[in-house]
Design a protein around this motif. Structure first.
Motif, PDB file in Angstrom:
ATOM      1  N   PRO A 111       0.816  -1.218   0.000  1.00 32.51           N
ATOM      2  CA  PRO A 111       0.000   0.000   0.000  1.00 32.51           C
ATOM      3  C   PRO A 111       0.855   1.276   0.000  1.00 32.51           C
ATOM      4  O   PRO A 111       1.920   1.332   0.625  1.00 32.51           O
ATOM      5  CB  PRO A 111      -0.796  -0.110   1.306  1.00 32.51           C
ATOM      6  N   ILE A 112       0.372   2.292  -0.690  1.00 29.16           N
ATOM      7  CA  ILE A 112       1.072   3.575  -0.803  1.00 29.16           C
ATOM      8  C   ILE A 112       1.367   4.151   0.584  1.00 29.16           C
ATOM      9  O   ILE A 112       2.465   4.667   0.824  1.00 29.16           O
ATOM     10  CB  ILE A 112       0.239   4.582  -1.639  1.00 29.16           C
ATOM     11  N   LYS A 113       0.416   4.063   1.499  1.00 27.77           N
ATOM     12  CA  LYS A 113       0.593   4.601   2.852  1.00 27.77           C
ATOM     13  C   LYS A 113       1.806   3.952   3.536  1.00 27.77           C
ATOM     14  O   LYS A 113       2.601   4.629   4.185  1.00 27.77           O
ATOM     15  CB  LYS A 113      -0.673   4.350   3.672  1.00 27.77           C
ATOM     16  N   VAL A 114       1.968   2.647   3.343  1.00 24.20           N
ATOM     17  CA  VAL A 114       3.092   1.915   3.945  1.00 24.20           C
ATOM     18  C   VAL A 114       4.395   2.309   3.249  1.00 24.20           C
ATOM     19  O   VAL A 114       5.414   2.536   3.903  1.00 24.20           O
ATOM     20  CB  VAL A 114       2.854   0.388   3.881  1.00 24.20           C
ATOM     21  N   ARG A 115       4.378   2.412   1.925  1.00 23.63           N
ATOM     22  CA  ARG A 115       5.575   2.829   1.178  1.00 23.63           C
ATOM     23  C   ARG A 115       6.065   4.202   1.642  1.00 23.63           C
ATOM     24  O   ARG A 115       7.249   4.418   1.867  1.00 23.63           O
ATOM     25  CB  ARG A 115       5.288   2.888  -0.324  1.00 23.63           C
ATOM     26  N   LYS A 116       5.124   5.134   1.800  1.00 23.78           N
ATOM     27  CA  LYS A 116       5.485   6.487   2.249  1.00 23.78           C
ATOM     28  C   LYS A 116       6.079   6.455   3.652  1.00 23.78           C
ATOM     29  O   LYS A 116       7.052   7.158   3.939  1.00 23.78           O
ATOM     30  CB  LYS A 116       4.263   7.397   2.200  1.00 23.78           C
ATOM     31  N   ILE A 130       7.730   4.005   5.059  1.00 20.96           N
ATOM     32  CA  ILE A 130       9.075   3.427   4.981  1.00 20.96           C
ATOM     33  C   ILE A 130      10.069   4.458   4.455  1.00 20.96           C
ATOM     34  O   ILE A 130      11.177   4.589   4.977  1.00 20.96           O
ATOM     35  CB  ILE A 130       9.076   2.148   4.116  1.00 20.96           C
ATOM     36  N   LEU A 131       9.683   5.206   3.446  1.00 24.00           N
ATOM     37  CA  LEU A 131      10.558   6.264   2.907  1.00 24.00           C
ATOM     38  C   LEU A 131      10.822   7.344   3.951  1.00 24.00           C
ATOM     39  O   LEU A 131      11.951   7.828   4.084  1.00 24.00           O
ATOM     40  CB  LEU A 131       9.938   6.877   1.655  1.00 24.00           C
ATOM     41  N   LEU A 132       9.795   7.695   4.708  1.00 26.32           N
ATOM     42  CA  LEU A 132       9.961   8.702   5.761  1.00 26.32           C
ATOM     43  C   LEU A 132      10.894   8.170   6.853  1.00 26.32           C
ATOM     44  O   LEU A 132      11.816   8.864   7.280  1.00 26.32           O
ATOM     45  CB  LEU A 132       8.597   9.066   6.347  1.00 26.32           C
ATOM     46  N   ARG A 133      10.672   6.934   7.282  1.00 18.83           N
ATOM     47  CA  ARG A 133      11.497   6.326   8.333  1.00 18.83           C
ATOM     48  C   ARG A 133      12.967   6.254   7.916  1.00 18.83           C
ATOM     49  O   ARG A 133      13.865   6.550   8.678  1.00 18.83           O
ATOM     50  CB  ARG A 133      10.970   4.917   8.638  1.00 18.83           C
ATOM     51  N   SER A 134      13.197   5.858   6.673  1.00 18.50           N
ATOM     52  CA  SER A 134      14.566   5.632   6.199  1.00 18.50           C
ATOM     53  C   SER A 134      15.255   6.898   5.703  1.00 18.50           C
ATOM     54  O   SER A 134      16.471   6.902   5.518  1.00 18.50           O
ATOM     55  CB  SER A 134      14.547   4.615   5.061  1.00 18.50           C
ATOM     56  N   GLY A 135      14.476   7.931   5.464  1.00 21.72           N
ATOM     57  CA  GLY A 135      15.045   9.145   4.875  1.00 21.72           C
ATOM     58  C   GLY A 135      15.483   8.912   3.434  1.00 21.72           C
ATOM     59  O   GLY A 135      16.299   9.654   2.901  1.00 21.72           O
ATOM     60  N   GLY A 136      14.948   7.855   2.811  1.00 22.70           N
ATOM     61  CA  GLY A 136      15.314   7.525   1.436  1.00 22.70           C
ATOM     62  C   GLY A 136      16.650   6.818   1.314  1.00 22.70           C
ATOM     63  O   GLY A 136      17.174   6.648   0.217  1.00 22.70           O
ATOM     64  N   LEU A 137      17.219   6.384   2.454  1.00 22.48           N
ATOM     65  CA  LEU A 137      18.514   5.698   2.457  1.00 22.48           C
ATOM     66  C   LEU A 137      18.344   4.231   2.821  1.00 22.48           C
ATOM     67  O   LEU A 137      17.402   3.859   3.525  1.00 22.48           O
ATOM     68  CB  LEU A 137      19.459   6.375   3.459  1.00 22.48           C
ATOM     69  N   GLU A 174       6.553  -2.631   9.727  1.00 25.25           N
ATOM     70  CA  GLU A 174       7.475  -3.378  10.588  1.00 25.25           C
ATOM     71  C   GLU A 174       8.175  -4.521   9.859  1.00 25.25           C
ATOM     72  O   GLU A 174       9.274  -4.917  10.234  1.00 25.25           O
ATOM     73  CB  GLU A 174       6.725  -3.950  11.806  1.00 25.25           C
ATOM     74  N   ASN A 175       7.539  -5.056   8.815  1.00 24.53           N
ATOM     75  CA  ASN A 175       8.114  -6.195   8.100  1.00 24.53           C
ATOM     76  C   ASN A 175       8.827  -5.789   6.812  1.00 24.53           C
ATOM     77  O   ASN A 175       9.298  -6.649   6.072  1.00 24.53           O
ATOM     78  CB  ASN A 175       7.026  -7.236   7.784  1.00 24.53           C
ATOM     79  N   LEU A 176       8.937  -4.501   6.555  1.00 26.59           N
ATOM     80  CA  LEU A 176       9.530  -4.050   5.298  1.00 26.59           C
ATOM     81  C   LEU A 176      10.720  -3.137   5.554  1.00 26.59           C
ATOM     82  O   LEU A 176      10.753  -2.409   6.542  1.00 26.59           O
ATOM     83  CB  LEU A 176       8.475  -3.313   4.465  1.00 26.59           C
ATOM     84  N   ALA A 177      11.700  -3.209   4.657  1.00 24.69           N
ATOM     85  CA  ALA A 177      12.888  -2.364   4.763  1.00 24.69           C
ATOM     86  C   ALA A 177      13.293  -1.891   3.379  1.00 24.69           C
ATOM     87  O   ALA A 177      13.192  -2.625   2.400  1.00 24.69           O
ATOM     88  CB  ALA A 177      14.039  -3.137   5.400  1.00 24.69           C
ATOM     89  N   LEU A 178      13.768  -0.665   3.299  1.00 30.85           N
ATOM     90  CA  LEU A 178      14.286  -0.093   2.062  1.00 30.85           C
ATOM     91  C   LEU A 178      15.747  -0.527   1.921  1.00 30.85           C
ATOM     92  O   LEU A 178      16.537  -0.324   2.838  1.00 30.85           O
ATOM     93  CB  LEU A 178      14.189   1.431   2.142  1.00 30.85           C
ATOM     94  N   LEU A 179      16.091  -1.178   0.805  1.00 31.71           N
ATOM     95  CA  LEU A 179      17.447  -1.697   0.624  1.00 31.71           C
ATOM     96  C   LEU A 179      18.057  -1.268  -0.704  1.00 31.71           C
ATOM     97  O   LEU A 179      17.364  -1.158  -1.710  1.00 31.71           O
ATOM     98  CB  LEU A 179      17.452  -3.229   0.666  1.00 31.71           C
ATOM     99  N   CYS A 180      19.377  -1.085  -0.685  1.00 31.27           N
ATOM    100  CA  CYS A 180      20.127  -0.856  -1.926  1.00 31.27           C
ATOM    101  C   CYS A 180      20.362  -2.224  -2.578  1.00 31.27           C
ATOM    102  O   CYS A 180      20.118  -3.272  -1.979  1.00 31.27           O
ATOM    103  CB  CYS A 180      21.457  -0.155  -1.629  1.00 31.27           C
TER     104      CYS A 180
END
Length: 82
Positions: A4-9, A11-18, A54-60
């Motif tokens: 969901p878009i809400k969850v994606r946003k 995760i991006l906010l939490r990670s700062g896009g990193l 909680e179950n998702l992470a932004l990764l390179c």
């Protein structure tokens, strides 16, 4: 299934896009993002947790490849114990 878009946003906010991955115990923090990774694989994750923040992470790409390789190695070692 699409995350969901809400969850994606969130995760991006939490990670700062990193990248939120860790290599050799150190935070990666790369800006070259590959995508969102499920910490607990969808195949074994309870339905209520599959696509949650909680179950998702932004990764390179490097961290994502490392996680996938490590997961395969663990699966293969467990098959040898059967």
């Amino acid at each position: 299934m699409t995350i969901p878009i809400k969850v994606r946003k969130a995760i991006l906010l939490r990670s700062g896009g990193l990248c939120e991955g860790r290599i050799n115990g150190r935070p990666c923090r790369s800006a070259g993002i590959s995508g969102i990774h499920h910490r607990m694989p969808r195949s074994i994750c309870p339905e209520a947790l599959k696509d949650t923040e909680e179950n998702l992470a932004l990764l390179c790409r490097t961290c994502h490849d490392h996680v996938r390789k490590t997961s395969r190695q663990i699966e293969e070692s467990l098959k040898g114990e059967e």
